[in-house]
Design an enzyme around this catalytic site. Structure first.
Site, short mmCIF file in Angstrom:
data_model
loop_
_atom_site.label_atom_id
_atom_site.label_comp_id
_atom_site.label_asym_id
_atom_site.label_seq_id
_atom_site.Cartn_x
_atom_site.Cartn_y
_atom_site.Cartn_z
N GLY A 54 -5.13 -91.08 -38.95
CA GLY A 54 -6.36 -91.34 -38.19
C GLY A 54 -6.78 -90.10 -37.42
O GLY A 54 -6.05 -89.11 -37.34
N LEU A 55 -7.96 -90.19 -36.86
CA LEU A 55 -8.53 -89.07 -36.11
C LEU A 55 -7.67 -88.70 -34.91
O LEU A 55 -6.92 -89.54 -34.38
CB LEU A 55 -9.93 -89.45 -35.59
CG LEU A 55 -11.03 -89.68 -36.62
CD1 LEU A 55 -12.29 -90.18 -35.91
CD2 LEU A 55 -11.34 -88.40 -37.40
N SER A 56 -7.83 -87.49 -34.45
CA SER A 56 -7.22 -87.09 -33.18
C SER A 56 -7.74 -88.03 -32.08
O SER A 56 -8.94 -88.30 -32.00
CB SER A 56 -7.61 -85.64 -32.87
OG SER A 56 -7.09 -85.24 -31.62
N GLY A 103 -4.93 -92.79 -31.51
CA GLY A 103 -3.81 -93.54 -30.94
C GLY A 103 -2.52 -93.44 -31.74
O GLY A 103 -1.57 -94.18 -31.48
N LYS A 104 -2.43 -92.49 -32.67
CA LYS A 104 -1.25 -92.39 -33.53
C LYS A 104 0.02 -92.14 -32.71
O LYS A 104 1.05 -92.79 -32.93
CB LYS A 104 -1.43 -91.25 -34.56
CG LYS A 104 -2.65 -91.39 -35.45
CD LYS A 104 -2.80 -90.23 -36.41
CE LYS A 104 -2.91 -88.87 -35.78
NZ LYS A 104 -4.13 -88.67 -34.95
N SER A 113 -3.50 -86.41 -41.30
CA SER A 113 -3.46 -86.53 -42.78
C SER A 113 -4.81 -87.00 -43.32
O SER A 113 -4.93 -88.14 -43.80
CB SER A 113 -2.31 -87.43 -43.24
OG SER A 113 -2.15 -88.59 -42.46
#
Ligand SMILES: Nc1ncnc2c1ncn2[C@@H]1O[C@H](COP(=O)(O)OS(=O)(=O)O)[C@@H](OP(=O)(O)O)[C@H]1O
Ligand SMILES: Nc1ncnc2c1ncn2[C@@H]1O[C@H](COP(=O)(O)OP(=O)(O)O)[C@@H](O)[C@H]1O
Length: 184
Positions: free
Chosen positions: A16-18, A21-22, A90
């Site tokens: 997911g995008l910066s 919430g990863k 990614s």
């Protein structure tokens, strides 16, 4: 203790995008899995880029190599009996598919950690979007570099629309034996 063979995916690949919430979700998920007694490893993009991938930038080729290395390390860790949580932007479907290809069916789960661009820009936890908008960070994902959203992720979590605890609960369900019944 090694992960039982039927305990669901060995690798949870958070993409997911910066600012989506990863990192937040991978750390919270790791705590939840460890509370169950599991041995868990987290491979986070920021941490990998401080060491193993310190030689890589953000061109498409460098990102592909970053993802390849993370996937190979995840494979080794999974073979050693760990549950592995990968947290990388990614952004490319092709590279994510190559990562998936290192695992048997059921061993790899793609989790799309989603939030709209407007939301991640408003969060901007590291001030990177503001810098990217000022032209100080070229090839910033979502601004002037692409993000190819997963078409069929095992799980999609909209972090603008749920709490961290709710998101973690959904991932923990994915890690139940029933969810991995087809794992070899
Ligand atoms: N140009 C550009 N684009 C995107 N992100 C950038 C860039 N430059 C630096 N950063 C910081 O690097 C973190 C992303 O690294 P990743 O290894 O996850 O990226 S990738 O998977 O190789 O695309 C990302 O961390 P997260 O915010 O945790 O995603 C940023 O802090
Ligand atoms: N439901 C949610 N899930 C995850 N993060 C959230 C959520 N709601 C708000 N946030 C906030 O969004 C930010 C996400 O940052 P981070 O986890 O570093 O994202 P990433 O690793 O994708 O760049 C954090 O400041 C976090 O507290």
């Amino acid at each position: 203790m090694s992960l039982p063979l039927n305990a669901g995916p060995r690798v949870l690949w958070l993409t997911g995008l910066s600012g989506a919430g990863k990192t937040t979700l991978s750390e919270a998920l790791a705590r939840g899995l460890r509370a169950r007694g599991e041995a868990v490893a987290v491979l986070d993009g920021d941490a990998l880029r401080r060491g193993l991938c310190a030689d890589l930038g953000f061109s498409p080729e460098a990102r592909a190599e970053n993802i390849r290395r993370a996937a190979e390390v995840a494979r080794l860790m999974a073979d050693a009996g760990l549950r592995v949580i990968v947290a990388l932007i990614s952004p490319y479907r092709h590279e994510r598919a190559l990562a998936r290809g290192l695992f048997r069916p059921g061993e790899f789960a793609e989790v799309h950690v989603h939030a709209p661009l407007a939301v991640v820009e408003a969060r901007d936890p590291k001030g990177l979007y503001a810098r990217a908008r000022r032209g100080e960070i070229p090839q910033f994902t979502g601004i002037d570099a692409p993000y190819e959203a997963p078409e069929q992720p095992e799980l999609r979590i909209d972090t603008a629309d749920c709490t961290v605890d709710e998101a973690v609960d959904r991932m923990l369900v994915l890690c139940q034996p029933a969810a991995g019944a087809d794992a070899a």
